[in-house]
Design a protein around this motif. Structure first.
Motif, PDB file in Angstrom:
ATOM      1  N   PRO A 105       0.967  -1.355  -0.110  1.00  0.00           N
ATOM      2  CA  PRO A 105       0.504  -0.014  -0.069  1.00  0.00           C
ATOM      3  C   PRO A 105       0.944   0.934   0.450  1.00  0.00           C
ATOM      4  CG  PRO A 105      -0.543  -1.444   1.566  1.00  0.00           C
ATOM      5  CD  PRO A 105       0.621  -2.135   1.201  1.00  0.00           C
ATOM      6  N   GLN A 106       0.644   2.187  -0.161  1.00  0.00           N
ATOM      7  CA  GLN A 106       1.204   3.303  -0.498  1.00  0.00           C
ATOM      8  C   GLN A 106       1.203   4.134   1.030  1.00  0.00           C
ATOM      9  OE1 GLN A 106       1.529   5.031  -3.578  1.00  0.00           O
ATOM     10  NE2 GLN A 106       1.592   3.465  -4.673  1.00  0.00           N
ATOM     11  N   ASP A 107       0.964   3.683   2.331  1.00  0.00           N
ATOM     12  CA  ASP A 107       1.324   4.253   3.018  1.00  0.00           C
ATOM     13  C   ASP A 107       2.263   3.073   3.852  1.00  0.00           C
ATOM     14  OD1 ASP A 107      -0.181   1.962   3.767  1.00  0.00           O
ATOM     15  OD2 ASP A 107      -1.425   3.011   5.295  1.00  0.00           O
ATOM     16  N   TRP A 108       2.600   2.799   2.812  1.00  0.00           N
ATOM     17  CA  TRP A 108       3.733   1.229   3.122  1.00  0.00           C
ATOM     18  C   TRP A 108       5.205   2.142   2.880  1.00  0.00           C
ATOM     19  CZ3 TRP A 108       1.993  -4.309   3.737  1.00  0.00           C
ATOM     20  CH2 TRP A 108       1.036  -4.551   4.465  1.00  0.00           C
ATOM     21  N   GLU A 109       6.838   1.977   3.580  1.00  0.00           N
ATOM     22  CA  GLU A 109       7.166   1.934   2.548  1.00  0.00           C
ATOM     23  C   GLU A 109       7.914   0.874   2.376  1.00  0.00           C
ATOM     24  OE1 GLU A 109      10.825   3.949   2.197  1.00  0.00           O
ATOM     25  OE2 GLU A 109       9.696   4.733   2.721  1.00  0.00           O
ATOM     26  N   VAL A 274      -1.546 -15.292   3.095  1.00  0.00           N
ATOM     27  CA  VAL A 274      -0.782 -14.580   3.925  1.00  0.00           C
ATOM     28  C   VAL A 274      -1.757 -12.763   3.056  1.00  0.00           C
ATOM     29  CG1 VAL A 274       1.503 -13.437   3.508  1.00  0.00           C
ATOM     30  CG2 VAL A 274       1.571 -15.761   3.880  1.00  0.00           C
ATOM     31  N   ARG A 275      -1.465 -13.253   2.314  1.00  0.00           N
ATOM     32  CA  ARG A 275      -2.699 -11.426   1.682  1.00  0.00           C
ATOM     33  C   ARG A 275      -3.893 -11.368   2.522  1.00  0.00           C
ATOM     34  NH1 ARG A 275      -3.681  -9.484  -4.735  1.00  0.00           N
ATOM     35  NH2 ARG A 275      -4.765  -7.803  -3.910  1.00  0.00           N
ATOM     36  N   GLU A 276      -4.705 -12.832   2.247  1.00  0.00           N
ATOM     37  CA  GLU A 276      -5.885 -12.388   3.733  1.00  0.00           C
ATOM     38  C   GLU A 276      -5.884 -12.277   4.555  1.00  0.00           C
ATOM     39  OE1 GLU A 276      -9.810 -15.463   4.125  1.00  0.00           O
ATOM     40  OE2 GLU A 276      -8.141 -15.830   2.224  1.00  0.00           O
ATOM     41  N   ARG A 277      -4.831 -13.148   5.335  1.00  0.00           N
ATOM     42  CA  ARG A 277      -5.185 -13.327   7.031  1.00  0.00           C
ATOM     43  C   ARG A 277      -3.795 -12.404   7.970  1.00  0.00           C
ATOM     44  NH1 ARG A 277      -7.025 -18.023   8.518  1.00  0.00           N
ATOM     45  NH2 ARG A 277      -7.108 -16.940  10.953  1.00  0.00           N
ATOM     46  N   VAL A 278      -2.945 -12.227   6.853  1.00  0.00           N
ATOM     47  CA  VAL A 278      -1.498 -11.646   7.400  1.00  0.00           C
ATOM     48  C   VAL A 278      -1.545  -9.865   7.256  1.00  0.00           C
ATOM     49  CG1 VAL A 278       0.925 -11.905   8.085  1.00  0.00           C
ATOM     50  CG2 VAL A 278      -0.166 -13.731   7.393  1.00  0.00           C
ATOM     51  N   TRP A 279      -1.333  -9.632   5.919  1.00  0.00           N
ATOM     52  CA  TRP A 279      -1.698  -7.943   5.201  1.00  0.00           C
ATOM     53  C   TRP A 279      -2.629  -6.862   6.573  1.00  0.00           C
ATOM     54  CZ3 TRP A 279       2.461  -9.221   3.894  1.00  0.00           C
ATOM     55  CH2 TRP A 279       3.248  -8.511   2.775  1.00  0.00           C
ATOM     56  N   PRO A 280      -3.334  -7.496   6.761  1.00  0.00           N
ATOM     57  CA  PRO A 280      -3.830  -6.841   7.431  1.00  0.00           C
ATOM     58  C   PRO A 280      -3.870  -6.483   9.136  1.00  0.00           C
ATOM     59  CG  PRO A 280      -5.803  -8.341   6.529  1.00  0.00           C
ATOM     60  CD  PRO A 280      -4.628  -9.014   6.706  1.00  0.00           C
ATOM     61  N   MET A 281      -3.117  -7.450   9.737  1.00  0.00           N
ATOM     62  CA  MET A 281      -2.440  -7.369  10.776  1.00  0.00           C
ATOM     63  C   MET A 281      -0.957  -6.208  10.769  1.00  0.00           C
ATOM     64  SD  MET A 281      -1.482 -11.807  11.814  1.00  0.00           S
ATOM     65  CE  MET A 281      -3.106 -12.894  12.180  1.00  0.00           C
ATOM     66  N   VAL A 282      -0.632  -6.363   9.330  1.00  0.00           N
ATOM     67  CA  VAL A 282       0.307  -5.494   9.162  1.00  0.00           C
ATOM     68  C   VAL A 282      -0.055  -4.260   9.098  1.00  0.00           C
ATOM     69  CG1 VAL A 282       2.462  -5.303   7.498  1.00  0.00           C
ATOM     70  CG2 VAL A 282       1.653  -7.131   8.193  1.00  0.00           C
ATOM     71  N   ALA A 283      -0.912  -4.306   7.691  1.00  0.00           N
ATOM     72  CA  ALA A 283      -1.902  -2.549   7.923  1.00  0.00           C
ATOM     73  C   ALA A 283      -2.365  -2.316   9.753  1.00  0.00           C
ATOM     74  CB  ALA A 283      -2.684  -2.837   7.577  1.00  0.00           C
ATOM     75  N   ASP A 284      -2.723  -2.570  10.387  1.00  0.00           N
ATOM     76  CA  ASP A 284      -3.490  -1.939  11.562  1.00  0.00           C
ATOM     77  C   ASP A 284      -2.302  -2.410  12.561  1.00  0.00           C
ATOM     78  OD1 ASP A 284      -3.340  -4.853  12.561  1.00  0.00           O
ATOM     79  OD2 ASP A 284      -5.089  -5.142  12.737  1.00  0.00           O
TER      80      ASP A 284
END
Length: 323
Positions: A105-109, A274-284
């Motif tokens: 996402p744009q807000d990630w480095e 990972v995209r479905e389950r883990v990526w939201p953990m990175v986002a929040d």
């Protein structure tokens, strides 16, 4: 393009031909590549790439999509992505099967996103697919200060497990607790005794192990009834004896896994999960990239020496001039 090649055991930045994406593949302009212990093994001739994979070292990258191969859908030129690779990461361009891409996402480095794909896919596939880690269970992560370990500690906590881990010093153990470990033990101490004390003698449900043979007996002893030992590394050797009677009495199991050599469809399945389950953990914010240092691609030699020194906490990244 430029890539790191191995010449007389030295890592050299060299001009090499650009790769081209085949059907179902994507060409990336690489922003950064993650450095893994498997890279050191490949350099030493002990971990060759699978058939058909690039012989350039590097198992994970971040960057932008430059070109789409035939039949690729769901991605566009210019998309910010990171990816797990079978090889080819230490370069300014890399070809990746489309099923192994993850969006950034744009807000990630973008550069720091290179620290995630290999570690997250390894941790998820082993803790969830193989280990069946459930909320309320106890997880022991050997090497919680490493690239995979620092992610596994965070992931175990996010999945609702009680997390124990080992690290190479009291200071590193304290940093693992900052990542979410409930108990962190200096691995120079008596780890089985510490685990016994921390679990009231019950033992742990899942062990994620990078040590291999030298830790096998202790690992089996530390398992709870029904426990699962998952070996993903052999830092202390690859051959050992196991007391089968102990395993039988505990109704426990030992698993050995790798990610690199899995079939493409299996890797795509892991990446999708990972995209479905883990990526939201990175986002929040429940899971974050742990970056020790960012080095220019030309300093791959120094990066390997740093990783081999045992001083790295989390991941080293090699940055290209496209970042």
């Amino acid at each position: 393009m430029r890539a790191i090649t191995v010449s007389d055991d030295r890592l050299v930045l060299t001009e090499v031909p650009d790769p081209s994406p085949g059907p179902g593949e994507v060409l990336l302009d690489v922003a950064a590549a993650g450095v893994n212990r498997a890279d050191l093994l490949q350099r030493a001739g002990h971990y060759p790439p699978p058939p058909g994979a690039s012989d350039v070292i590097g198992l994970e990258v971040s960057g932008t999509v430059r070109e789409l191969g035939e039949g690729v859908t769901g991605w566009r030129v210019g998309d910010r992505v990171c990816a797990v690779l079978a090889g080819g990461g230490y370069a300014t361009r890399a070809v990746v099967p489309a099923g192994q891409l993850l969006p950034v996402p744009q807000d990630w480095e973008l550069v720091d996103a290179a620290a995630l794909p290999e570690a997250v896919c390894t941790a998820w596939s082993n803790l969830v697919d193989v280990g069946r880690l459930a909320p309320g269970e106890t997880l022991l992560v050997h090497g919680g200060s490493g690239g995979v370990g620092s992610v596994a500690v965070q992931l175990g906590r996010a999945l609702g497990a009680r997390v124990l881990t080992t690290a190479g010093s009291p200071a590193r153990a304290a940093r693992c607790e900052d990542l979410g470990a409930d108990v962190a033990v200096d691995h120079h101490d008596d780890v089985p005794a510490a685990v016994t004390a921390a679990t009231g003698g019950r033992g742990v449900d899942v062990i994620l192990d990078v040590l291999g043979a030298g830790a096998l007996a202790d690992n089996v002893a530390m398992l709870a009834t029904g426990g699962r030992l998952i070996v993903i590394g052999t830092q202390r050797g690859s051959r050992a004896e196991v007391n089968l009677l102990t395993l039988m009495q505990k109704r426990a199991s030992v698993h050995g896994t790798t990610l690199r050599s899995r079939p493409l469809e299996d890797k795509a399945r892991i990446v999708a999960a990972v995209r479905e389950r883990v990526w939201p953990m990175v986002a929040d914010g429940r899971l974050r990239a742990v970056v020790h240092e960012r080095l220019p691609l030309a300093e791959a030699e120094r990066a390997h020496a740093l990783l081999d020194s045992g001083e790295v906490f989390g991941k080293l990244l090699l940055i290209t001039d496209t970042a």
